[in-house]
Design an enzyme around this catalytic site. Sequence first.
Site: not given
Length: 440
Positions: A11, A156-157, A210, A214, A266, A334
């Site tokens: 990020v 952000l992708k 946020k 997600n 994420c 991850r």
Amino acid sequence: MKITVVGTGYVGLVSGACLAEVGNDVLCLDVNPEKIRVLKDGGIPIHEPGLDQVVARNVAAGRLHFTTDIEEAVRFGTIQFIAVGTPPDEDGSADLQYVLAAARNIGRLMNDYKVVIDKSTVPVGTADKVRAAIADELQKRGVVVPYSVVSNPEFLKEGAAVDDFMRPDRIVVGAEDDQAINLMRALYAPFQRNHEKLVIMDVRSAELTKYAANAMLATRISFMNELAVLAEKLGADIEQVRQGIGSDPRIGWHFLYAGCGYGGSCFPKDVKALIQTAAGAGQGLKVLQAVEDANDAQKLVLVHKIVRRFGEDLAGKHFALWGLAFKPNTDDMREAPSRVIIHELFKRGATVTAYDPVAMDETRRIFGDDSRLSYASRPMQALQGADALVIVTEWKEFRSPDFEAIKATLKSPAIFDGRNMYDPALPRAAGLEYEAIGRK
């Protein structure tokens, strides 16, 4: 504007580079000297398409700088982005130690007005903790210096982050004083020349937005994955179902693809963190807990298919695996489904040869020198000596393979496709057994 970005991870580096791209003077701070050395030498510590050109261009123009000097970084920018990691604690809640350490450094060293912006994904209430940490450090110094704390979550992708930052669909700002709001409007003006994209709200609502975004996307994925498992049992085809429901404008087409589970930095972390946030407020999130449980189960679906075909004991069996990263256009491993699948194959006695365009170095770091895992330099090379092919990541280069060559190379002509890459008729026409997710 003079901007400091604390943290040069995914990020922080994307944000800093893109803010420099529109003419700002940006200083990126990281306490990891190796990261800063790599950046100063012209390297990029993460894989993100197009980011290397943006960084190089703005370093050459003198607008983007890197440092390990905390005092220099605090003094530099009126705007201070905190973009450090928030890894999950043992209970799944977000670990805020790095966020609060950054806040304390700002309070310890600031001498003039600062807008401190939480860019990291943080639980509701974090801005209050950041505000308190700065106030505590100022009190220790016996000084009064004005500051504002703002929540500005990123959307952000991975694999498309530069374009997402430069052409955002919305910019969420949680702020509660006019000076900070005006500065944020000025900061983001270059990114919304076509129409207003700034969504101003209170700080806590911005923090929750946020996680809510997600969590909603993860819910759609897990819902479709569970439907795919059901479709197989009922003799239906999940791709036809997807087309049938995606055409409804109330539902739409995005995040309706069935697969072998979501991963990355994420969705898994944020779903767990939101569940823990709710628990701390005395509320259970039953739907979201089911989303997480369904995703954990989905990562085993390909393994169950392999076991049905070859038996529970896979000793002596060798599998080719295409795709290691949790999604295309990144080297992020991850929570990647590939990690679960590889471990499960190992547990049953199998060996694996893997190929991924960019994630093999990261995989080597994770698995070390485990002799059960080898690597191929090309997709077809991975098939040499393999009993079957397992597809885990939908990289573009896997979209149009030579099915005849695959059949000729594999010991058993079987493909286990975790991303529904192909029309089932094509591999089957070449004489291949084709097992996908929810396909008829």
